[in-house]
Design a protein around this motif. Structure first.
Motif, PDB file in Angstrom:
ATOM      1  N   PHE A   1       0.825  -1.212   0.000  1.00  0.00           N
ATOM      2  CA  PHE A   1       0.000   0.000   0.000  1.00  0.00           C
ATOM      3  C   PHE A   1       0.854   1.254   0.000  1.00  0.00           C
ATOM      4  O   PHE A   1       1.895   1.305   0.644  1.00  0.00           O
ATOM      5  CB  PHE A   1      -0.911   0.023   1.235  1.00  0.00           C
ATOM      6  CG  PHE A   1      -1.727  -1.214   1.402  1.00  0.00           C
ATOM      7  CD1 PHE A   1      -2.712  -1.544   0.483  1.00  0.00           C
ATOM      8  CD2 PHE A   1      -1.490  -2.076   2.472  1.00  0.00           C
ATOM      9  CE1 PHE A   1      -3.459  -2.703   0.631  1.00  0.00           C
ATOM     10  CE2 PHE A   1      -2.225  -3.234   2.628  1.00  0.00           C
ATOM     11  CZ  PHE A   1      -3.215  -3.550   1.701  1.00  0.00           C
ATOM     12  N   LEU A   2       0.334   2.276  -0.693  1.00  0.00           N
ATOM     13  CA  LEU A   2       1.080   3.512  -0.880  1.00  0.00           C
ATOM     14  C   LEU A   2       0.253   4.714  -0.430  1.00  0.00           C
ATOM     15  O   LEU A   2      -0.930   4.816  -0.763  1.00  0.00           O
ATOM     16  CB  LEU A   2       1.385   3.653  -2.380  1.00  0.00           C
ATOM     17  CG  LEU A   2       2.153   4.878  -2.841  1.00  0.00           C
ATOM     18  CD1 LEU A   2       3.618   4.734  -2.455  1.00  0.00           C
ATOM     19  CD2 LEU A   2       2.031   5.030  -4.351  1.00  0.00           C
ATOM     20  N   LEU A   3       0.880   5.623   0.321  1.00  0.00           N
ATOM     21  CA  LEU A   3       0.287   6.925   0.661  1.00  0.00           C
ATOM     22  C   LEU A   3       1.200   7.999   0.084  1.00  0.00           C
ATOM     23  O   LEU A   3       2.427   7.896   0.200  1.00  0.00           O
ATOM     24  CB  LEU A   3       0.196   7.098   2.176  1.00  0.00           C
ATOM     25  CG  LEU A   3      -0.754   6.142   2.900  1.00  0.00           C
ATOM     26  CD1 LEU A   3      -0.323   5.936   4.345  1.00  0.00           C
ATOM     27  CD2 LEU A   3      -2.177   6.681   2.858  1.00  0.00           C
TER      28      LEU A   3
ATOM     29  N   LEU B   1      -2.523   2.491  -4.332  1.00  0.00           N
ATOM     30  CA  LEU B   1      -2.612   3.835  -3.740  1.00  0.00           C
ATOM     31  C   LEU B   1      -3.838   3.877  -2.829  1.00  0.00           C
ATOM     32  O   LEU B   1      -4.960   3.641  -3.292  1.00  0.00           O
ATOM     33  CB  LEU B   1      -2.747   4.877  -4.859  1.00  0.00           C
ATOM     34  CG  LEU B   1      -2.876   6.327  -4.424  1.00  0.00           C
ATOM     35  CD1 LEU B   1      -1.583   6.826  -3.789  1.00  0.00           C
ATOM     36  CD2 LEU B   1      -3.249   7.213  -5.618  1.00  0.00           C
ATOM     37  N   ILE B   2      -3.646   4.160  -1.533  1.00  0.00           N
ATOM     38  CA  ILE B   2      -4.788   4.155  -0.604  1.00  0.00           C
ATOM     39  C   ILE B   2      -5.023   5.516   0.053  1.00  0.00           C
ATOM     40  O   ILE B   2      -5.918   5.644   0.875  1.00  0.00           O
ATOM     41  CB  ILE B   2      -4.643   3.078   0.497  1.00  0.00           C
ATOM     42  CG1 ILE B   2      -3.349   3.288   1.298  1.00  0.00           C
ATOM     43  CG2 ILE B   2      -4.703   1.674  -0.097  1.00  0.00           C
ATOM     44  CD1 ILE B   2      -3.288   2.458   2.576  1.00  0.00           C
ATOM     45  N   GLY B   3      -4.234   6.545  -0.318  1.00  0.00           N
ATOM     46  CA  GLY B   3      -4.515   7.857   0.254  1.00  0.00           C
ATOM     47  C   GLY B   3      -3.303   8.755   0.243  1.00  0.00           C
ATOM     48  O   GLY B   3      -2.269   8.422  -0.352  1.00  0.00           O
TER      49      GLY B   3
ATOM     50  N   SER C   1       6.042  13.424  -0.436  1.00  0.00           N
ATOM     51  CA  SER C   1       6.316  12.444   0.621  1.00  0.00           C
ATOM     52  C   SER C   1       5.606  11.144   0.275  1.00  0.00           C
ATOM     53  O   SER C   1       4.421  11.130  -0.050  1.00  0.00           O
ATOM     54  CB  SER C   1       5.833  12.992   1.964  1.00  0.00           C
ATOM     55  OG  SER C   1       5.844  11.959   2.913  1.00  0.00           O
ATOM     56  N   ILE C   2       6.351  10.065   0.326  1.00  0.00           N
ATOM     57  CA  ILE C   2       5.834   8.753  -0.055  1.00  0.00           C
ATOM     58  C   ILE C   2       5.907   7.841   1.156  1.00  0.00           C
ATOM     59  O   ILE C   2       6.956   7.750   1.790  1.00  0.00           O
ATOM     60  CB  ILE C   2       6.769   8.089  -1.087  1.00  0.00           C
ATOM     61  CG1 ILE C   2       7.072   9.022  -2.230  1.00  0.00           C
ATOM     62  CG2 ILE C   2       6.244   6.755  -1.552  1.00  0.00           C
ATOM     63  CD1 ILE C   2       6.041   9.007  -3.253  1.00  0.00           C
ATOM     64  N   THR C   3       4.832   7.163   1.458  1.00  0.00           N
ATOM     65  CA  THR C   3       4.859   6.149   2.515  1.00  0.00           C
ATOM     66  C   THR C   3       4.413   4.835   1.917  1.00  0.00           C
ATOM     67  O   THR C   3       3.382   4.765   1.245  1.00  0.00           O
ATOM     68  CB  THR C   3       3.930   6.551   3.678  1.00  0.00           C
ATOM     69  OG1 THR C   3       4.391   7.805   4.197  1.00  0.00           O
ATOM     70  CG2 THR C   3       3.954   5.505   4.788  1.00  0.00           C
ATOM     71  N   LEU C   4       5.204   3.809   2.148  1.00  0.00           N
ATOM     72  CA  LEU C   4       4.888   2.501   1.582  1.00  0.00           C
ATOM     73  C   LEU C   4       4.765   1.500   2.730  1.00  0.00           C
ATOM     74  O   LEU C   4       5.569   1.513   3.660  1.00  0.00           O
ATOM     75  CB  LEU C   4       6.007   2.087   0.629  1.00  0.00           C
ATOM     76  CG  LEU C   4       5.790   0.828  -0.200  1.00  0.00           C
ATOM     77  CD1 LEU C   4       4.583   0.983  -1.115  1.00  0.00           C
ATOM     78  CD2 LEU C   4       7.029   0.553  -1.048  1.00  0.00           C
ATOM     79  N   LEU C   5       3.743   0.689   2.638  1.00  0.00           N
ATOM     80  CA  LEU C   5       3.502  -0.326   3.659  1.00  0.00           C
ATOM     81  C   LEU C   5       3.608  -1.695   2.995  1.00  0.00           C
ATOM     82  O   LEU C   5       3.044  -1.924   1.931  1.00  0.00           O
ATOM     83  CB  LEU C   5       2.094  -0.075   4.210  1.00  0.00           C
ATOM     84  CG  LEU C   5       1.603  -0.853   5.407  1.00  0.00           C
ATOM     85  CD1 LEU C   5       0.523  -0.041   6.113  1.00  0.00           C
ATOM     86  CD2 LEU C   5       1.036  -2.182   4.976  1.00  0.00           C
ATOM     87  N   GLY C   6       4.357  -2.579   3.621  1.00  0.00           N
ATOM     88  CA  GLY C   6       4.489  -3.939   3.103  1.00  0.00           C
ATOM     89  C   GLY C   6       4.221  -4.948   4.208  1.00  0.00           C
ATOM     90  O   GLY C   6       4.046  -4.579   5.369  1.00  0.00           O
ATOM     91  N   THR C   7       4.181  -6.213   3.825  1.00  0.00           N
ATOM     92  CA  THR C   7       3.960  -7.250   4.826  1.00  0.00           C
ATOM     93  C   THR C   7       4.971  -8.380   4.632  1.00  0.00           C
ATOM     94  O   THR C   7       5.474  -8.608   3.529  1.00  0.00           O
ATOM     95  CB  THR C   7       2.539  -7.845   4.731  1.00  0.00           C
ATOM     96  OG1 THR C   7       2.363  -8.407   3.429  1.00  0.00           O
ATOM     97  CG2 THR C   7       1.478  -6.792   4.974  1.00  0.00           C
ATOM     98  N   THR C   8       5.200  -9.089   5.721  1.00  0.00           N
ATOM     99  CA  THR C   8       6.053 -10.273   5.646  1.00  0.00           C
ATOM    100  C   THR C   8       5.586 -11.250   6.727  1.00  0.00           C
ATOM    101  O   THR C   8       4.988 -10.834   7.728  1.00  0.00           O
ATOM    102  CB  THR C   8       7.544  -9.889   5.819  1.00  0.00           C
ATOM    103  OG1 THR C   8       8.345 -11.043   5.576  1.00  0.00           O
ATOM    104  CG2 THR C   8       7.855  -9.351   7.195  1.00  0.00           C
ATOM    105  N   ALA C   9       5.843 -12.529   6.493  1.00  0.00           N
ATOM    106  CA  ALA C   9       5.420 -13.528   7.486  1.00  0.00           C
ATOM    107  C   ALA C   9       6.112 -13.237   8.816  1.00  0.00           C
ATOM    108  O   ALA C   9       7.278 -12.845   8.840  1.00  0.00           O
ATOM    109  CB  ALA C   9       5.766 -14.929   7.001  1.00  0.00           C
TER     110      ALA C   9
END
Ligand code: ADP
Ligand code: MG
Length: 344
Positions: free
Chosen positions: A93-95, A127-129, A142-150
């Protein structure tokens, strides 16, 4: 172009609606994207969330007189994707927050978002906001990126052990060579000109770097890397960060650095050693990682099977050894401190 006086001031709400219309994509993980007070996403149970943010300032990080808004957007997204890749996580996800100066046209903002989203789309990042403001002077992004991992699985800078092999993905120095080609107008000496293919390759590596997202996921999931970092400041500086976090030293063999044929040709033309480009060159966005000796053969076999280019460039040493490089004529010299610093 980008600097022309705006004929009509940009209006915040129509702009956000247009951005939403053009770039919002559905995803089963998004409960609410653009259009509420905050975005809401669901994360697979137990996963760790990986977050990174970057602030880019016109005149400091980019120059709209030489870079198009689209390439500014592309490179901003790529830098964040590369950070998430270096953690071994899946970017999701990207803000995006933007402060728009009066000199920027709506078309430029849209071009910037096209660049951002072309980098994100290939990794299915949504892009979520974001936030939108006016700026009295200069563009801020300004860029914020959210990722996931196990849960329990992430690659840190810390974790390298004495004896580990030091590896990199891809080739090094291309981006710096590309930047020099773009900014250095000195005519090539006769008979030593680069081919157009080499020139285009290097410039493209500068303008359109690729974050090694798939490689990072593989290294993390296969549990092959002990520590990792992405090469945004140049090998010399980023290796130092990894070694400081791991409290170790390192020995790099310059003859092993992976140099593309185009970068080699450029270095020949400039009468320089391409390893200086590889050591100092920022923004290659390759991954630098270490591998325990017992895993090196597995790593190399799996890399071949997946068609990932990985190259062993040195060995982790005890901390007291410091950071050294073995030059091509066999002498060992301290690794230069070359990385880019904003506050010095
Ligand atoms: P607030 O007043 O709460 O900041 P906004 O009117 O700024 O709300 O934002 C409304 C919605 O538009 C939010 O979902 C926000 O995330 C989104 N948004 C605002 N600016 C941008 C932008 N530049 N890019 C993407 N989404 C944006
Ligand atoms: Mg707002």
């Amino acid at each position: 172009m980008a600097r022309r006086k705006a004929t009509q001031p940009i209006q915040e709400f129509p702009l956000i609606r247009q951005l939403q219309h053009r770039h919002e994509r559905r995803s089963p993980l998004i409960r609410k994207g653009i259009g509420d007070d905050a975005a809401v996403v669901s994360i697979p149970a137990g996963d760790w969330v990986v977050l990174t943010t970057d602030l880019l300032t016109e005149g400091v990080h980019f120059d709209l007189r030489t870079a198009s808004p689209m390439s500014v957007g592309y490179r901003a997204a790529m830098a964040n994707l590369s950070d998430v890749a270096a953690m071994g996580a899946t970017p999701r996800f990207l803000l995006v927050s933007i402060a728009i100066p009066p000199t920027l046209r709506a078309a430029d903002v849209h071009a910037l978002y096209r660049g951002l989203m072309s980098a994100c789309d290939r990794h299915e990042v949504r892009l979520i906001g974001g936030d939108t403001s006016a700026s009295h002077q200069g563009l801020f992004l300004s860029i914020t990126l959210l990722g996931t991992t196990a849960r329990g699985h992430a690659l840190f800078r810390k974790g390298a052990r004495v004896g580990d092999g030091i590896y990199v993905t891809g080739t090094l120095g291309d981006s710096l060579a590309g930047l020099q080609l773009l900014t250095n107008r000195r005519a090539p000496r006769r008979g030593t000109a680069l081919t157009m293919i080499d020139r285009d390759f290097l410039i493209n590596r500068h303008r359109h770097p690729t974050a090694r997202v798939r490689e990072g996921l593989w290294l993390n999931q296969a549990q092959l890397a002990a520590a990792a970092i992405d090469l945004s400041d140049g090998l010399s500086g980023d290796l130092r960060h990894l070694c400081e976090a791991s409290r170790v030293g390192a020995d790099i063999e310059l003859s092993r650095l992976p140099i593309s044929p185009a970068c080699q040709a450029y270095a020949n033309r400039q009468k320089i050693d391409p390893s200086t480009l590889a050591l100092a060159g920022g923004e290659d966005y390759e991954l630098l990682f270490t591998v325990a000796p017992r895993n090196e053969r597995t790593l190399e076999r799996q890399a071949r099977a997946r068609r990932f280019q990985v190259t062993k460039i040195g060995t982790i040493r005890p901390r007291r050894f410091g950071l050294h490089s073995l030059t091509c004529n066999g002498t060992r010299v301290p690794l230069p401190i070359t990385s880019y610093r904003h506050f010095t």
